[in-house]
Scaffold this motif. Structure first.
Motif, PDB file in Angstrom:
ATOM      1  N   LEU A  11       0.829  -1.201   0.000  1.00 24.59           N
ATOM      2  CA  LEU A  11       0.000   0.000   0.000  1.00 24.59           C
ATOM      3  C   LEU A  11       0.869   1.260   0.000  1.00 24.59           C
ATOM      4  O   LEU A  11       2.002   1.241   0.483  1.00 24.59           O
ATOM      5  N   ALA A  12       0.316   2.334  -0.512  1.00 23.63           N
ATOM      6  CA  ALA A  12       0.990   3.638  -0.461  1.00 23.63           C
ATOM      7  C   ALA A  12       0.658   4.282   0.876  1.00 23.63           C
ATOM      8  O   ALA A  12      -0.321   5.010   1.022  1.00 23.63           O
ATOM      9  N   THR A  13       1.450   3.969   1.893  1.00 28.26           N
ATOM     10  CA  THR A  13       1.154   4.400   3.249  1.00 28.26           C
ATOM     11  C   THR A  13       2.423   4.566   4.059  1.00 28.26           C
ATOM     12  O   THR A  13       3.439   3.896   3.802  1.00 28.26           O
ATOM     13  N   LEU A  14       2.367   5.444   5.046  1.00 33.51           N
ATOM     14  CA  LEU A  14       3.446   5.554   6.024  1.00 33.51           C
ATOM     15  C   LEU A  14       3.407   4.411   7.018  1.00 33.51           C
ATOM     16  O   LEU A  14       4.394   4.142   7.704  1.00 33.51           O
ATOM     17  N   ALA A  15       2.258   3.749   7.126  1.00 28.57           N
ATOM     18  CA  ALA A  15       2.051   2.696   8.122  1.00 28.57           C
ATOM     19  C   ALA A  15       2.388   1.329   7.547  1.00 28.57           C
ATOM     20  O   ALA A  15       1.532   0.445   7.422  1.00 28.57           O
ATOM     21  N   LYS A  16       3.644   1.143   7.157  1.00 32.51           N
ATOM     22  CA  LYS A  16       4.094  -0.181   6.751  1.00 32.51           C
ATOM     23  C   LYS A  16       5.546  -0.352   7.177  1.00 32.51           C
ATOM     24  O   LYS A  16       6.319   0.611   7.217  1.00 32.51           O
ATOM     25  N   VAL A  17       5.890  -1.591   7.493  1.00 33.11           N
ATOM     26  CA  VAL A  17       7.186  -1.850   8.138  1.00 33.11           C
ATOM     27  C   VAL A  17       7.857  -3.091   7.553  1.00 33.11           C
ATOM     28  O   VAL A  17       8.432  -3.896   8.293  1.00 33.11           O
ATOM     29  N   ASN A  18       7.813  -3.227   6.243  1.00 36.26           N
ATOM     30  CA  ASN A  18       8.438  -4.387   5.605  1.00 36.26           C
ATOM     31  C   ASN A  18       9.913  -4.112   5.324  1.00 36.26           C
ATOM     32  O   ASN A  18      10.407  -4.274   4.208  1.00 36.26           O
ATOM     33  N   TYR A  19      10.607  -3.686   6.355  1.00 35.82           N
ATOM     34  CA  TYR A  19      12.030  -3.370   6.239  1.00 35.82           C
ATOM     35  C   TYR A  19      12.688  -3.594   7.607  1.00 35.82           C
ATOM     36  O   TYR A  19      12.031  -3.594   8.641  1.00 35.82           O
ATOM     37  N   ARG A  20      13.977  -3.792   7.589  1.00 36.08           N
ATOM     38  CA  ARG A  20      14.714  -3.926   8.847  1.00 36.08           C
ATOM     39  C   ARG A  20      14.823  -2.573   9.542  1.00 36.08           C
ATOM     40  O   ARG A  20      14.856  -1.546   8.865  1.00 36.08           O
ATOM     41  N   PRO A  21      14.822  -2.583  10.882  1.00 36.88           N
ATOM     42  CA  PRO A  21      15.038  -3.721  11.779  1.00 36.88           C
ATOM     43  C   PRO A  21      13.767  -4.480  12.176  1.00 36.88           C
ATOM     44  O   PRO A  21      13.827  -5.379  13.009  1.00 36.88           O
ATOM     45  N   TYR A  22      12.589  -4.130  11.627  1.00 37.00           N
ATOM     46  CA  TYR A  22      11.405  -4.949  11.892  1.00 37.00           C
ATOM     47  C   TYR A  22      11.678  -6.379  11.443  1.00 37.00           C
ATOM     48  O   TYR A  22      12.330  -6.608  10.418  1.00 37.00           O
ATOM     49  N   GLY A  23      11.208  -7.322  12.238  1.00 34.08           N
ATOM     50  CA  GLY A  23      11.420  -8.719  11.905  1.00 34.08           C
ATOM     51  C   GLY A  23      12.800  -9.240  12.217  1.00 34.08           C
ATOM     52  O   GLY A  23      13.148 -10.357  11.813  1.00 34.08           O
ATOM     53  N   ILE A  24      13.586  -8.487  12.954  1.00 30.89           N
ATOM     54  CA  ILE A  24      14.949  -8.927  13.255  1.00 30.89           C
ATOM     55  C   ILE A  24      14.966 -10.249  14.012  1.00 30.89           C
ATOM     56  O   ILE A  24      15.911 -11.036  13.903  1.00 30.89           O
ATOM     57  N   ASP A  25      13.890 -10.524  14.778  1.00 25.38           N
ATOM     58  CA  ASP A  25      13.791 -11.773  15.531  1.00 25.38           C
ATOM     59  C   ASP A  25      12.735 -12.708  14.953  1.00 25.38           C
ATOM     60  O   ASP A  25      12.349 -13.687  15.609  1.00 25.38           O
ATOM     61  N   PHE A  26      12.276 -12.422  13.740  1.00 22.55           N
ATOM     62  CA  PHE A  26      11.314 -13.292  13.071  1.00 22.55           C
ATOM     63  C   PHE A  26      12.082 -14.187  12.108  1.00 22.55           C
ATOM     64  O   PHE A  26      13.012 -13.724  11.438  1.00 22.55           O
TER      65      PHE A  26
END
Length: 368
Positions: free
Chosen positions: A55-70
């Motif tokens: 989506l064209a949104t500020l509310a997305k986190v498909n980048y590091r460091p998100y998911g660092i422990d996933f």
């Protein structure tokens, strides 16, 4: 973004939230019993596991460091690792997490679908300044599509599909953004038209209609989360005036409590009026109250683990987060770390206090 969050006093950071994880973790780990036929999740960034990625949104986190422990790295989850839906699926006996609507395929929908979207609210206008988001009403439209697909997989038999869905568990966590990205924003005109009390009532009326729509689509076992202590978010504290010894912005918590106070009457009304259906309220403010040292390892209560953008409160792309993530309450300025997510899910699944869930916890709801 949203806030399913513990209220932390600056003098008692180790007493982060009342959660009896240690006493039930062994049981949860060895439980192979599938407590539900499938699971469906609706909500905001607390539950989003990838629906906002394209989506064209500020509310997305498909980048590091998100998911660092996933295990697979960044997925769109607003956490360092797993989120509440991941843990609830595990506790209910599912071998894998429930897939997001954006990428679920074929017969995977028979396990359920996660429709949640970062920035989403009960109201359609909520979160519009963030860009695209999948509102609660749009999530219901997506579920209608999935119900049709399930009917096709069940021999094009709508009756068989509804029988199948009646054995599933539905979990709704929505409403935080209606405050964070609507009522509490000075750029929104909402406060000029609604008092805190009348705005809470508006949200409850809309949520009631949405839950009834979910019932019409086959939901018979539904858990609804309340809103956490938004006045204790690092983002709120950084931009507001903290109250007394709590270190939180107390007037924000008081405004949000007007919504939570209406949840039990809503659940009672739904349980009376919706035939053969069961509804329950997950009281995250009870789960978040201090007092039990089950998470005594948490030592950092009021700052994010990762460096955050001053504009969004989300982790800066490719930034280096703290190493001691299990000692932090907050991952970014809005969302808990995975250890807190697990703790909250555990108490939602099996309540430790009678105030945690009303009238039953999710474990009991699944068995009904």
């Amino acid at each position: 973004m949203a806030g399913l969050l513990p209220r932390i006093t600056t003098s008692a950071m180790a007493m982060a939230i009342v959660i009896t994880v240690l006493s039930i973790s062994n049981e949860l780990a060895v439980s192979a019993l599938r407590h539900a036929q499938c699971m469906f999740f609706f909500g905001d960034s607390q539950f989003d596991n990838g629906n906002n990625n394209d989506l064209a949104t500020l509310a997305k986190v498909n980048y590091r460091p998100y998911g660092i422990d996933f295990p697979s790295g960044p997925t769109g989850r607003f956490a360092n690792g797993r989120n509440v839906p991941d843990y609830l699926a595990e506790f209910l006996g599912f071998p894998t997490s429930i897939q997001p609507f954006a990428s679920v395929r074929g017969s995977e929908i028979l396990n359920g679908v996660n429709y949640a979207s970062g920035g989403a609210g009960i109201l359609d206008e909520t979160g519009i300044l963030l860009g695209d988001r999948i509102t609660m009403n749009e999530q219901l439209q997506n579920h209608r599509t999935v119900v049709g697909r399930i009917a096709a997989l069940r021999g094009r038999n709508p009756t068989a599909a509804k029988e199948y869905l009646s054995k599933c568990v539905y979990v709704v966590n929505i409403g935080s953004n209606d405050y964070l990205n609507n009522y509490l924003l000075p750029t929104y005109p909402t406060r000029f038209f609604f008092t805190p009390d009348s705005f809470a009532q508006r949200l409850i009326v809309s949520l009631s209609q949405q839950l009834r729509e979910l019932y019409s689509l086959g939901a018979r076992k539904t858990a609804v989360f309340g809103i956490g202590y938004l006045g204790c978010l690092p983002q709120t504290v950084a931009t507001g005036t903290p109250g007394n010894a709590t270190g939180c912005v107390d007037n924000v918590n008081a405004i949000v409590q007007l919504f939570n106070d209406r949840m039990k009457p809503l659940i009672d009304d739904l349980n009376r009026s919706q035939r053969n259906a069961k509804y329950t309220y997950i009281n995250i403010t009870s789960i978040s109250s201090p007092g039990d040292p089950a998470l005594a390892g948490i030592r950092v209560a009021n700052v994010a683990c990762c460096p955050v953008s001053p504009q969004t409160g989300l982790c800066l792309r490719d930034s280096i987060p703290c190493n001691n993530r299990d000692e932090y309450t907050f991952w970014d300025n809005f969302h808990p770390t995975s250890i807190v997510n697990r703790a909250a899910a555990a108490r939602a699944f099996r309540a430790a206090l009678f105030t945690d869930a009303y009238p039953v916890d999710i474990r009991q709801l699944a068995r009904q």
